[in-house]
Design a protein around this motif. Sequence first.
Motif, PDB file in Angstrom:
ATOM      1  N   ARG A   1      47.628  28.800  49.617  1.00  0.00           N
ATOM      2  CA  ARG A   1      47.054  30.141  49.619  1.00  0.00           C
ATOM      3  C   ARG A   1      47.808  31.026  50.612  1.00  0.00           C
ATOM      4  O   ARG A   1      47.995  30.649  51.771  1.00  0.00           O
ATOM      5  N   ILE A   2      48.237  32.171  50.137  1.00  0.00           N
ATOM      6  CA  ILE A   2      48.989  33.106  50.969  1.00  0.00           C
ATOM      7  C   ILE A   2      48.273  34.453  50.994  1.00  0.00           C
ATOM      8  O   ILE A   2      47.895  34.984  49.943  1.00  0.00           O
TER       9      ILE A   2
ATOM     10  N   TYR B   1      47.743  33.898  45.810  1.00  0.00           N
ATOM     11  CA  TYR B   1      47.873  34.922  46.847  1.00  0.00           C
ATOM     12  C   TYR B   1      46.777  35.968  46.679  1.00  0.00           C
ATOM     13  O   TYR B   1      46.248  36.174  45.586  1.00  0.00           O
ATOM     14  N   ASP B   2      46.427  36.600  47.788  1.00  0.00           N
ATOM     15  CA  ASP B   2      45.451  37.684  47.795  1.00  0.00           C
ATOM     16  C   ASP B   2      46.016  38.846  48.597  1.00  0.00           C
ATOM     17  O   ASP B   2      46.539  38.653  49.695  1.00  0.00           O
TER      18      ASP B   2
ATOM     19  N   SER C   1      41.807  32.193  58.464  1.00  0.00           N
ATOM     20  CA  SER C   1      41.674  30.745  58.652  1.00  0.00           C
ATOM     21  C   SER C   1      41.652  29.998  57.323  1.00  0.00           C
ATOM     22  O   SER C   1      41.883  28.784  57.295  1.00  0.00           O
ATOM     23  N   GLY C   2      41.398  30.698  56.228  1.00  0.00           N
ATOM     24  CA  GLY C   2      41.383  30.060  54.918  1.00  0.00           C
ATOM     25  C   GLY C   2      42.728  30.088  54.208  1.00  0.00           C
ATOM     26  O   GLY C   2      42.819  29.664  53.046  1.00  0.00           O
ATOM     27  N   TYR C   3      43.781  30.550  54.901  1.00  0.00           N
ATOM     28  CA  TYR C   3      45.094  30.687  54.269  1.00  0.00           C
ATOM     29  C   TYR C   3      46.137  29.789  54.941  1.00  0.00           C
ATOM     30  O   TYR C   3      46.041  29.487  56.122  1.00  0.00           O
ATOM     31  N   ASP C   4      47.118  29.398  54.144  1.00  0.00           N
ATOM     32  CA  ASP C   4      48.211  28.560  54.646  1.00  0.00           C
ATOM     33  C   ASP C   4      49.392  29.400  55.119  1.00  0.00           C
ATOM     34  O   ASP C   4      50.214  28.926  55.897  1.00  0.00           O
TER      35      ASP C   4
END
Length: 232
Positions: A4-5, A38-39, A55-58
Amino acid sequence: MTIRIALVGDYNPAVTAHQAIPKAIGIAAAEIGIPVEYDWIATPCFDGGAGQILSGYDGMWCVPASPYESLEGALAAIRFARENDIAFLGTCGGYQHAVLEYARNVLGLSNAANAEIDPDAELPLIAPLTCALIDQDGGIDLAVGSLIRDYCGSYHLIETYRCSYGFNRDYAGLLAGQALQISAWDADGDPRAVELRNHRFFIGTAFQPERSALRGENHPLITAFVKAASEK
């Protein structure tokens, strides 16, 4: 495993870089065989802090098209990525704000400013370029031993810009001996990229490597960013 980006910036479908970035991520993901989601997250979303969101993204990509709606929001997001070892890529405006965030929060230069927003700034760390680079290609020399040189496999790049402001070379000496280092210059000696060595991946570029995707091409720097985001 899906990576997740977070694409931090204020999305505008008319901006060429914003058209290119999803394509660039897709090409990089295919190159290394890892699914990526991605968002787009607008900068005002971080005005109350970045931890709960990022915190929920890599990985985090601070995208072009500044000034942002929220300068402080952009800086908060970059700071969280830097302090929490989240893979970070900043291109164009993202690069400028990565330098600004470091100056303020690591070097203690609270008056470091972006002259595009504050023309009368006491310390214009981000200042007008002598010649604006609007959809222009330019040569870039990469520092010996730099990560960006290793990733790109070359000492010289030709890349595309769309910027009128950049890291003021009068203040380049502020990064001497720092963890954040200048890793690329143009032919006139202006800084064109920075990298943080004590981090999983933290690179900012004045140029827009994502534009390679508009030609259907992979850019090694973006592939390296996505790969770093996948490494726990």
